[in-house]
Scaffold this motif. Structure first.
Motif, PDB file in Angstrom:
ATOM      1  N   ALA A 176       0.254  57.420 -46.435  1.00  0.00           N
ATOM      2  CA  ALA A 176       1.237  58.434 -46.049  1.00  0.00           C
ATOM      3  C   ALA A 176       1.665  58.263 -44.595  1.00  0.00           C
ATOM      4  O   ALA A 176       2.851  58.421 -44.265  1.00  0.00           O
ATOM      5  N   ASP A 177       0.718  57.924 -43.728  1.00  0.00           N
ATOM      6  CA  ASP A 177       1.054  57.692 -42.324  1.00  0.00           C
ATOM      7  C   ASP A 177       2.027  56.517 -42.183  1.00  0.00           C
ATOM      8  O   ASP A 177       3.012  56.598 -41.438  1.00  0.00           O
ATOM      9  N   ALA A 178       1.752  55.437 -42.905  1.00  0.00           N
ATOM     10  CA  ALA A 178       2.605  54.250 -42.813  1.00  0.00           C
ATOM     11  C   ALA A 178       3.998  54.536 -43.347  1.00  0.00           C
ATOM     12  O   ALA A 178       5.012  54.147 -42.734  1.00  0.00           O
ATOM     13  N   ALA A 179       4.064  55.222 -44.475  1.00  0.00           N
ATOM     14  CA  ALA A 179       5.371  55.543 -45.043  1.00  0.00           C
ATOM     15  C   ALA A 179       6.115  56.543 -44.163  1.00  0.00           C
ATOM     16  O   ALA A 179       7.327  56.419 -43.940  1.00  0.00           O
ATOM     17  N   GLY A 180       5.391  57.550 -43.664  1.00  0.00           N
ATOM     18  CA  GLY A 180       6.024  58.539 -42.804  1.00  0.00           C
ATOM     19  C   GLY A 180       6.596  57.916 -41.550  1.00  0.00           C
ATOM     20  O   GLY A 180       7.724  58.241 -41.133  1.00  0.00           O
ATOM     21  N   SER A 181       5.850  57.002 -40.953  1.00  0.00           N
ATOM     22  CA  SER A 181       6.313  56.319 -39.748  1.00  0.00           C
ATOM     23  C   SER A 181       7.551  55.482 -40.028  1.00  0.00           C
ATOM     24  O   SER A 181       8.521  55.499 -39.267  1.00  0.00           O
ATOM     25  N   ALA A 182       7.538  54.753 -41.125  1.00  0.00           N
ATOM     26  CA  ALA A 182       8.670  53.873 -41.469  1.00  0.00           C
ATOM     27  C   ALA A 182       9.922  54.666 -41.836  1.00  0.00           C
ATOM     28  O   ALA A 182      11.044  54.217 -41.581  1.00  0.00           O
ATOM     29  N   LEU A 183       9.728  55.845 -42.414  1.00  0.00           N
ATOM     30  CA  LEU A 183      10.865  56.648 -42.872  1.00  0.00           C
ATOM     31  C   LEU A 183      11.277  57.723 -41.869  1.00  0.00           C
ATOM     32  O   LEU A 183      12.322  58.360 -42.033  1.00  0.00           O
ATOM     33  N   GLY A 184      10.450  57.959 -40.871  1.00  0.00           N
ATOM     34  CA  GLY A 184      10.757  58.988 -39.892  1.00  0.00           C
ATOM     35  C   GLY A 184      10.551  60.395 -40.417  1.00  0.00           C
ATOM     36  O   GLY A 184      11.292  61.320 -40.075  1.00  0.00           O
ATOM     37  N   ILE A 185       9.518  60.579 -41.237  1.00  0.00           N
ATOM     38  CA  ILE A 185       9.205  61.893 -41.807  1.00  0.00           C
ATOM     39  C   ILE A 185       7.716  62.166 -41.605  1.00  0.00           C
ATOM     40  O   ILE A 185       6.930  61.238 -41.371  1.00  0.00           O
ATOM     41  N   PRO A 186       7.280  63.420 -41.706  1.00  0.00           N
ATOM     42  CA  PRO A 186       5.853  63.707 -41.534  1.00  0.00           C
ATOM     43  C   PRO A 186       5.009  63.090 -42.649  1.00  0.00           C
ATOM     44  O   PRO A 186       5.468  62.945 -43.792  1.00  0.00           O
ATOM     45  N   SER A 187       3.782  62.771 -42.342  1.00  0.00           N
ATOM     46  CA  SER A 187       2.865  62.232 -43.347  1.00  0.00           C
ATOM     47  C   SER A 187       2.668  63.213 -44.492  1.00  0.00           C
ATOM     48  O   SER A 187       2.499  62.809 -45.654  1.00  0.00           O
ATOM     49  N   GLN A 188       2.685  64.508 -44.167  1.00  0.00           N
ATOM     50  CA  GLN A 188       2.487  65.528 -45.195  1.00  0.00           C
ATOM     51  C   GLN A 188       3.706  65.704 -46.100  1.00  0.00           C
ATOM     52  O   GLN A 188       3.687  66.511 -47.025  1.00  0.00           O
ATOM     53  N   ALA A 189       4.754  64.910 -45.850  1.00  0.00           N
ATOM     54  CA  ALA A 189       5.925  64.912 -46.730  1.00  0.00           C
ATOM     55  C   ALA A 189       5.903  63.705 -47.659  1.00  0.00           C
ATOM     56  O   ALA A 189       6.895  63.416 -48.327  1.00  0.00           O
ATOM     57  N   VAL A 190       4.773  63.003 -47.691  1.00  0.00           N
ATOM     58  CA  VAL A 190       4.635  61.798 -48.507  1.00  0.00           C
ATOM     59  C   VAL A 190       3.570  62.002 -49.578  1.00  0.00           C
ATOM     60  O   VAL A 190       2.413  62.321 -49.282  1.00  0.00           O
ATOM     61  N   LEU A 191       3.964  61.820 -50.825  1.00  0.00           N
ATOM     62  CA  LEU A 191       3.036  61.826 -51.949  1.00  0.00           C
ATOM     63  C   LEU A 191       2.653  60.394 -52.282  1.00  0.00           C
ATOM     64  O   LEU A 191       3.432  59.463 -52.031  1.00  0.00           O
ATOM     65  N   VAL A 192       1.472  60.199 -52.825  1.00  0.00           N
ATOM     66  CA  VAL A 192       1.014  58.851 -53.181  1.00  0.00           C
ATOM     67  C   VAL A 192       0.504  58.850 -54.616  1.00  0.00           C
ATOM     68  O   VAL A 192       0.061  59.872 -55.139  1.00  0.00           O
ATOM     69  N   ALA A 193       0.587  57.709 -55.256  1.00  0.00           N
ATOM     70  CA  ALA A 193       0.100  57.584 -56.633  1.00  0.00           C
ATOM     71  C   ALA A 193      -0.389  56.167 -56.866  1.00  0.00           C
ATOM     72  O   ALA A 193       0.221  55.203 -56.388  1.00  0.00           O
ATOM     73  N   SER A 194      -1.481  56.058 -57.584  1.00  0.00           N
ATOM     74  CA  SER A 194      -2.062  54.749 -57.889  1.00  0.00           C
ATOM     75  C   SER A 194      -2.450  54.699 -59.357  1.00  0.00           C
ATOM     76  O   SER A 194      -2.797  55.717 -59.963  1.00  0.00           O
ATOM     77  N   THR A 195      -2.433  53.505 -59.921  1.00  0.00           N
ATOM     78  CA  THR A 195      -2.853  53.317 -61.299  1.00  0.00           C
ATOM     79  C   THR A 195      -3.439  51.923 -61.452  1.00  0.00           C
ATOM     80  O   THR A 195      -2.989  50.981 -60.804  1.00  0.00           O
ATOM     81  N   GLY A 196      -4.456  51.811 -62.292  1.00  0.00           N
ATOM     82  CA  GLY A 196      -5.082  50.509 -62.491  1.00  0.00           C
ATOM     83  C   GLY A 196      -6.581  50.619 -62.654  1.00  0.00           C
ATOM     84  O   GLY A 196      -7.093  51.590 -63.210  1.00  0.00           O
ATOM     85  N   VAL A 197      -7.294  49.651 -62.125  1.00  0.00           N
ATOM     86  CA  VAL A 197      -8.744  49.571 -62.286  1.00  0.00           C
ATOM     87  C   VAL A 197      -9.452  50.618 -61.427  1.00  0.00           C
ATOM     88  O   VAL A 197      -9.121  50.821 -60.265  1.00  0.00           O
ATOM     89  N   ILE A 198     -10.435  51.299 -62.009  1.00  0.00           N
ATOM     90  CA  ILE A 198     -11.231  52.289 -61.297  1.00  0.00           C
ATOM     91  C   ILE A 198     -12.330  51.597 -60.488  1.00  0.00           C
ATOM     92  O   ILE A 198     -12.934  50.630 -60.945  1.00  0.00           O
ATOM     93  N   GLY A 199     -12.582  52.113 -59.277  1.00  0.00           N
ATOM     94  CA  GLY A 199     -13.722  51.656 -58.486  1.00  0.00           C
ATOM     95  C   GLY A 199     -13.413  50.636 -57.419  1.00  0.00           C
ATOM     96  O   GLY A 199     -14.256  50.389 -56.555  1.00  0.00           O
ATOM     97  N   MET A 200     -12.246  50.027 -57.445  1.00  0.00           N
ATOM     98  CA  MET A 200     -11.868  49.038 -56.442  1.00  0.00           C
ATOM     99  C   MET A 200     -11.174  49.719 -55.262  1.00  0.00           C
ATOM    100  O   MET A 200     -10.443  50.694 -55.437  1.00  0.00           O
ATOM    101  N   GLN A 201     -11.400  49.207 -54.060  1.00  0.00           N
ATOM    102  CA  GLN A 201     -10.725  49.726 -52.882  1.00  0.00           C
ATOM    103  C   GLN A 201      -9.364  49.043 -52.702  1.00  0.00           C
ATOM    104  O   GLN A 201      -9.197  47.871 -53.037  1.00  0.00           O
ATOM    105  N   LEU A 202      -8.417  49.791 -52.182  1.00  0.00           N
ATOM    106  CA  LEU A 202      -7.083  49.243 -51.952  1.00  0.00           C
ATOM    107  C   LEU A 202      -7.093  48.266 -50.778  1.00  0.00           C
ATOM    108  O   LEU A 202      -7.719  48.538 -49.746  1.00  0.00           O
ATOM    109  N   PRO A 203      -6.390  47.136 -50.885  1.00  0.00           N
ATOM    110  CA  PRO A 203      -6.214  46.234 -49.744  1.00  0.00           C
ATOM    111  C   PRO A 203      -5.113  46.791 -48.846  1.00  0.00           C
ATOM    112  O   PRO A 203      -3.923  46.544 -49.071  1.00  0.00           O
ATOM    113  N   MET A 204      -5.482  47.558 -47.846  1.00  0.00           N
ATOM    114  CA  MET A 204      -4.496  48.315 -47.076  1.00  0.00           C
ATOM    115  C   MET A 204      -3.527  47.436 -46.286  1.00  0.00           C
ATOM    116  O   MET A 204      -2.394  47.843 -46.032  1.00  0.00           O
TER     117      MET A 204
END
Length: 407
Positions: free
Chosen positions: A95-123
């Protein structure tokens, strides 16, 4: 109400983008973004699984507390579920990365993920993906279609829908996309669904509208009986249609609910028909039941029966399995009053009457069951309530897909 060709960019002011970030998949798009040119109110429904993915927890907080939302960032391949505090931190970083790139607050960004359970995201890859998508945001039909394609996992095709209607003399559009093929047995909504509209409506009524259509759409589908950790349905309304804001449950509100229901029903049926390994959409209509609650229970019992699903795959009119599934649903009824029909584009046939076989033609029944979409109609002859559930057949490929999903 008019159905149109469109997706998440059909409504005014909404843009979409996609990219291949290499989150888990290689050689295909695996990230997407939705962006509203102006602040939007947001509503959401989420999994009732006790094990909730980090994005679900993040979105529940944003929908409940943030004054507005302007973006949704999605990734496919890794679910960010069962990832502890590190996973929650990744939601904020996204959310911080998207907010910074779009010029909006982080709290205005929703996130969603789908796929394998238990793996960490490669940020590092996810942040690079956000950076790649922001300059590509467009309001075109192609951008919507590509975003819908990017969020797929085991889906075989993208899922989109759009409808227009009139409010206060203004044309309003509701568009959406979803993904879901396996681990589909929602108890709130679906795996992932994103709806956009240019309607002006209060936050409270938007949430009520979404909650009111979930029970008869996403909650009535099942592929395999497994409720996901990541089930999320989000609706964003930015008001750019220019109608007077809907703040009470008047005729305009009811019209919106009907359209929202149609869009979500369309997406739900697409997911049911695209179940992992499926060859046919299996629809179960229970009619003339004693109550709506009993009709829902009966329809779900049949649509989730593994034996019935296998029979549909084999084009076998094994009606005993359906009557059996009705019988163990926990609803009291007289089995000697039940009528059963099979119906498809290839015809309609009464299979049993008053609980016994009609002497139907097996050849005709098989012909009906070879269609891409098959309906079983169960007439309980007890009242006037009805319900419809959607699922799919059970094939060898379902096991093949899920036996080695992680690898």
């Amino acid at each position: 109400m008019e159905k149109i060709d469109g997706g998440v960019t059909a409504a005014k002011g909404f843009l979409a983008a996609h990219t291949a970030a290499g989150i888990k998949y290689q050689g295909r798009d695996d990230m997407a973004m939705i962006y509203s040119k102006v602040p939007a109110v947001a509503a959401g429904t989420f999994t009732r699984n006790v094990v909730k993915a980090a994005p679900v927890k993040w979105d529940q907080q944003v929908v409940g507390e943030s004054p507005f939302v302007q973006a949704v960032v999605m990734n496919a391949g890794i679910a960010n579920a069962c990832t502890g505090q590190e996973g929650m931190g990744y939601c904020k970083e996204t959310a911080d990365a998207a907010g910074s790139a779009l010029g909006i607050p982080s709290q205005a960004v929703l996130v969603a993920s789908t796929g394998v359970i238990g793996m960490q995201l490669p940020m590092d890859r996810l942040r690079a993906g956000i950076g790649a998508m922001v300059p590509k945001l467009e309001d075109t039909r192609q951008a919507a279609a590509a975003a819908a394609q990017a969020i797929m996992t085991t889906d075989t095709h993208k899922k989109e829908a759009a409808v227009t209607f009139t409010v206060d003399g203004k044309t309003v559009t509701v568009g959406g996309m979803s993904k879901g093929s396996g681990m589909i047995h929602p108890n709130m909504c679906t795996m992932l669904a994103f709806i956009t509209t240019d309607l002006a409506i209060s936050h409270e009524l938007l949430q009520e509208a979404l909650s009111s259509v979930v029970d008869d759409t996403y909650n009535m589908i099942s592929v395999d009986g497994d409720t996901s950790t990541n089930d999320t349905c989000l609706v964003l309304a930015n008001g750019m249609a220019g109608n007077t804001e809907i703040t009470e449950k008047n005729a305009d509100y009811q019209a919106f609910v009907e359209v929202l229901f149609e869009v979500n029903k369309t997406l739900a049926k697409m997911m049911a028909g695209d179940g992992e390994g499926a060859t046919a959409l299996f629809e179960v209509k229970v009619i003339n039941a004693s109550s709506k609650a009993e009709a829902v229970t009966l329809a779900k019992s049949v649509v989730t029966s593994s034996l019935t699903k296998a029979a549909i795959y084999g084009h076998d009119a094994n009606w005993g399995r359906i009557l059996c599934a009705l019988g163990y649903a926990g609803v009291d009824f007289d089995p000697e009053k039940v009528d059963l029909y099979f119906e498809s584009s290839n015809g309609r046939l009464k299979i049993i009457e008053n609980g016994v076989a009609t002497g139907y033609s097996e050849e005709e029944a098989t012909k009906i069951l070879t269609a891409d979409a098959v309906t079983a109609i169960c007439d309980m002859k007890q009242g006037d309530a009805e319900a419809t559930a959607w699922g799919c057949d059970l094939t060898y490929d379902y096991v093949k897909i899920n036996a080695d999903y992680r690898s």
